[in-house]
Design an enzyme around this catalytic site. Structure first.
Site, PDB file in Angstrom:
ATOM      1  CG  HIS A  27      -1.486   5.252  -2.270  1.00 58.98           C
ATOM      2  ND1 HIS A  27      -2.635   6.011  -2.446  1.00 58.98           N
ATOM      3  CD2 HIS A  27      -1.384   4.477  -3.375  1.00 58.98           C
ATOM      4  CE1 HIS A  27      -3.194   5.688  -3.599  1.00 58.98           C
ATOM      5  NE2 HIS A  27      -2.459   4.759  -4.182  1.00 58.98           N
TER       6      HIS A  27
HETATM    7  C1  FAD Z   1      -0.918  -3.433  -5.858  1.00 57.72           C
HETATM    8  C2  FAD Z   1      -0.636  -1.953  -6.071  1.00 57.72           C
HETATM    9  C3  FAD Z   1      -1.497  -1.202  -6.839  1.00 57.72           C
HETATM   10  C4  FAD Z   1      -1.259   0.157  -7.028  1.00 57.72           C
HETATM   11  N1  FAD Z   1      -2.093   0.865  -7.833  1.00 57.72           N
HETATM   12  C5  FAD Z   1      -1.828   2.167  -8.099  1.00 57.72           C
HETATM   13  C6  FAD Z   1      -2.635   2.903  -9.010  1.00 57.72           C
HETATM   14  O1  FAD Z   1      -3.586   2.384  -9.584  1.00 57.72           O
HETATM   15  N2  FAD Z   1      -2.323   4.218  -9.215  1.00 57.72           N
HETATM   16  C7  FAD Z   1      -1.296   4.827  -8.603  1.00 57.72           C
HETATM   17  O2  FAD Z   1      -1.070   6.022  -8.822  1.00 57.72           O
HETATM   18  N3  FAD Z   1      -0.512   4.145  -7.736  1.00 57.72           N
HETATM   19  C8  FAD Z   1      -0.751   2.837  -7.474  1.00 57.72           C
HETATM   20  N4  FAD Z   1       0.051   2.136  -6.601  1.00 57.72           N
HETATM   21  C9  FAD Z   1       1.118   2.875  -5.908  1.00 57.72           C
HETATM   22  C10 FAD Z   1       2.354   3.059  -6.782  1.00 57.72           C
HETATM   23  O3  FAD Z   1       2.600   1.869  -7.515  1.00 57.72           O
HETATM   24  C11 FAD Z   1       3.544   3.371  -5.882  1.00 57.72           C
HETATM   25  O4  FAD Z   1       3.233   4.494  -5.073  1.00 57.72           O
HETATM   26  C12 FAD Z   1       4.784   3.682  -6.708  1.00 57.72           C
HETATM   27  O5  FAD Z   1       5.098   2.634  -7.574  1.00 57.72           O
HETATM   28  C13 FAD Z   1       5.943   3.933  -5.775  1.00 57.72           C
HETATM   29  O6  FAD Z   1       7.081   4.156  -6.578  1.00 57.72           O
HETATM   30  P1  FAD Z   1       8.539   3.973  -6.009  1.00 57.72           P
HETATM   31  O7  FAD Z   1       9.451   4.242  -7.127  1.00 57.72           O
HETATM   32  O8  FAD Z   1       8.673   4.755  -4.748  1.00 57.72           O
HETATM   33  O9  FAD Z   1       8.650   2.455  -5.552  1.00 57.72           O
HETATM   34  P2  FAD Z   1       8.386   1.116  -6.375  1.00 57.72           P
HETATM   35  O10 FAD Z   1       7.519   1.349  -7.563  1.00 57.72           O
HETATM   36  O11 FAD Z   1       7.965   0.105  -5.371  1.00 57.72           O
HETATM   37  O12 FAD Z   1       9.823   0.754  -6.940  1.00 57.72           O
HETATM   38  C14 FAD Z   1      10.833   0.228  -6.127  1.00 57.72           C
HETATM   39  C15 FAD Z   1      11.604  -0.804  -6.929  1.00 57.72           C
HETATM   40  O13 FAD Z   1      12.795  -1.150  -6.233  1.00 57.72           O
HETATM   41  C16 FAD Z   1      12.926  -2.552  -6.205  1.00 57.72           C
HETATM   42  N5  FAD Z   1      13.655  -2.863  -4.973  1.00 57.72           N
HETATM   43  C17 FAD Z   1      13.275  -2.621  -3.708  1.00 57.72           C
HETATM   44  N6  FAD Z   1      14.235  -3.001  -2.847  1.00 57.72           N
HETATM   45  C18 FAD Z   1      15.255  -3.483  -3.591  1.00 57.72           C
HETATM   46  C19 FAD Z   1      16.541  -4.023  -3.269  1.00 57.72           C
HETATM   47  N7  FAD Z   1      16.987  -4.108  -2.013  1.00 57.72           N
HETATM   48  N8  FAD Z   1      17.330  -4.436  -4.287  1.00 57.72           N
HETATM   49  C20 FAD Z   1      16.909  -4.346  -5.573  1.00 57.72           C
HETATM   50  N9  FAD Z   1      15.712  -3.813  -5.933  1.00 57.72           N
HETATM   51  C21 FAD Z   1      14.903  -3.396  -4.957  1.00 57.72           C
HETATM   52  C22 FAD Z   1      11.523  -3.087  -6.207  1.00 57.72           C
HETATM   53  O14 FAD Z   1      11.500  -4.408  -6.695  1.00 57.72           O
HETATM   54  C23 FAD Z   1      10.822  -2.099  -7.133  1.00 57.72           C
HETATM   55  O15 FAD Z   1      10.961  -2.485  -8.480  1.00 57.72           O
HETATM   56  C24 FAD Z   1      -0.156   0.766  -6.407  1.00 57.72           C
HETATM   57  C25 FAD Z   1       0.726  -0.003  -5.635  1.00 57.72           C
HETATM   58  C26 FAD Z   1       0.502  -1.354  -5.473  1.00 57.72           C
HETATM   59  C27 FAD Z   1       1.466  -2.173  -4.673  1.00 57.72           C
END
Ligand code: FAD
Length: 429
Positions: free
Chosen positions: A350
């Site tokens: 998280h």
């Molecule tokens: C193993 C795991 C299990 C989880 N389980 C849960 C759960 O059960 N319930 C819950 O509420 N939350 C869960 N989480 C947390 C939740 O998934 C994250 O808090 C949430 O996805 C964050 O969203 P975000 O959009 O900030 O980033 P992300 O979802 O990480 O999205 C970022 C995206 O940007 C892409 N990216 C990054 N850098 C680059 C770059 N330089 N160029 C191109 N693309 C790039 C990545 O590939 C990714 O697709 C879990 C996380 C993990 C890792």
């Protein structure tokens, strides 16, 4: 609240009609909690003096209940599936996969595009009227720093030309730490069998043919939120029951059957940072979490472990309780418990807060517009903008932020706030 409701299509009951959304893109279903260890959990929670509540995502978070998931008919619905798949054919949408964005391209202090690198097309620049970063809590600050937006002194040391001195970039990193309080189970009722390789084909077949069976759930089907000390204004611990003993890396408990509580204090004070180690975008930045670095965080852990043990040693678990495997009886004093946490705890995945929105000097993103302060044409929308880590998992809050940001970016009138009552703890004294 209106944006949380906008993202979800909740299939359960909400007699008040206040707290849950019915027509959003993301299906939300209540787990069916069929394993008998969940029955023991609810009974034990009541025996330990906790409330059994209707919906931890509704009026009252504090207490124990079956949890929700984004699984429908055995399939998980993520953001790509719910938001991108239905609009893939739009002529103004180009989805590029397998590409790494390596920097934001600036004209002066105005962002005019991004540079990206892929094995297929090599390096190229995509220009746009503006740029919205959503690479997550590690990558968004990393990209800002690589592009010259961050702590000017640190960027110059790495040979990066400074576009704007914004020292808050990469700071304020928060995360939920999690540890597994694991018990041996004396009866063959746990789900431990699914970790044995010989069961994989059966599990796979059930899912492939009927979308049912152990692969159709995340197994985190129930748990609770509790306050571990009387002065906590809201529940400060999350306890998630797993009807098998297993670490995040798949290592099973050493006994044939087992169960565990995934325990995590929810309001850590400890803050860390994301910093570049080099100006090479393909190299991961240095992540410093500083877990357990405040007195309150350490106290929360000791209290959390004690509360979890109290729960798992209630009469309701007597018929299953084969003794504590982890942390085990050797972790008795506060210091021993903390030593175990420091050794054994893991991230809950998280991370957030590294481009926090706000109006103070450390803020990176303007909350009215999601724009990066001090430059033009550049916004951030992801978990990095959270000033403070939420009191539970992060996925729903990220989607809520994204929905609201979409309105702000499009210039739509944001949905009006809804003033819903919620349970507040009233101290007895
Ligand atoms: C193993 C795991 C299990 C989880 N389980 C849960 C759960 O059960 N319930 C819950 O509420 N939350 C869960 N989480 C947390 C939740 O998934 C994250 O808090 C949430 O996805 C964050 O969203 P975000 O959009 O900030 O980033 P992300 O979802 O990480 O999205 C970022 C995206 O940007 C892409 N990216 C990054 N850098 C680059 C770059 N330089 N160029 C191109 N693309 C790039 C990545 O590939 C990714 O697709 C879990 C996380 C993990 C890792």
């Amino acid at each position: 609240l209106p944006y949380f409701k906008k993202i979800e299509r909740f299939a359960g009951t909400d007699p008040t009609g206040i707290y849950r959304g019915r027509s959003g893109p993301i299906p939300v279903h209540r787990h069916t909690v069929e394993n008998p260890l969940f029955d023991a959990l609810f009974e034990a929670a009541a025996q330990a003096g906790h409330e059994i509540v209707d919906d931890v995502n509704g009026y009252r978070q504090e207490g124990f209940a079956p949890f929700d998931s984004n699984i429908e008919n055995g399939e998980r619905y993520d953001a790509a599936r719910t938001y991108i798949d239905p609009i893939r054919d739009r002529p103004n949408l180009d989805v590029v996969t397998g590409a790494l964005v390596t920097r934001v391209v600036f004209d002066g202090t105005r962002a005019i595009g991004v540079e990206l690198a892929s094995r297929r097309d090599g390096r190229r620049v995509v220009n746009g009227a503006e740029v919205i970063l959503c690479g997550g809590a590690f990558n968004s600050p990393q990209l800002l720093q690589l592009s010259g937006v961050g702590n000017a002194g640190e960027l110059r040391t790495l040979g990066i030309d400074v576009v704007h001195d914004l020292p808050g970039v990469g700071e304020n990193m928060q995360d939920h730490l999690e540890a597994f309080v694991m018990y041996a189970c004396t009866q063959p009722v746990s789900m431990a069998g699914i970790l044995r390789k010989r069961t994989y084909p059966g599990t796979g077949l059930k899912w492939l043919t009927r979308r049912t069976g152990p692969a159709a759930t995340n197994h985190f089907e129930a748990g609770g939120f509790v306050r571990s000390h009387p002065d906590a204004p809201m529940p400060n611990q999350m306890l998630t029951m797993l009807p098998l003993g297993v670490r995040n890396d798949g290592t099973p408990a050493p006994t044939p059957h087992s169960y565990q509580i995934n325990l995590g204090p929810q309001q850590p004070e400890s803050k860390g940072h994301v910093k570049l180690r080099t100006n090479d975008p393909s190299k991961a930045p240095a992540l410093t979490f500083n877990y357990l670095s405040t007195e309150r965080d350490r106290r929360d852990w000791v209290e959390g472990v004690r509360i979890t043990r109290e729960l798992l040693n209630q009469p309701a678990f007597a018929k299953y309780n084969g003794g504590e495997l982890s942390p085990g009886p050797a972790a008795a004093t506060d210091k021993e418990i903390l030593d175990w946490v420091a050794r054994d705890a893991e991230t809950t995945y998280h991370p957030c807060g590294t481009c926090k929105m706000g109006t103070d000097d450390d803020a990176v993103v303007d909350p009215e517009t999601m724009r990066v302060r001090g430059v033009e044409g550049l916004r951030v929308v992801d978990a990095s903008v959270m000033p403070t880590i939420p009191n539970a998992n992060l996925y729903a809050p990220v989607m809520m932020i994204a929905e609201r940001a979409a309105d702000l970016i499009l210039g739509n009138e944001p949905l009006a706030p809804e003033h819903a009552d919620f349970y507040r703890h009233v101290p007895v004294s």
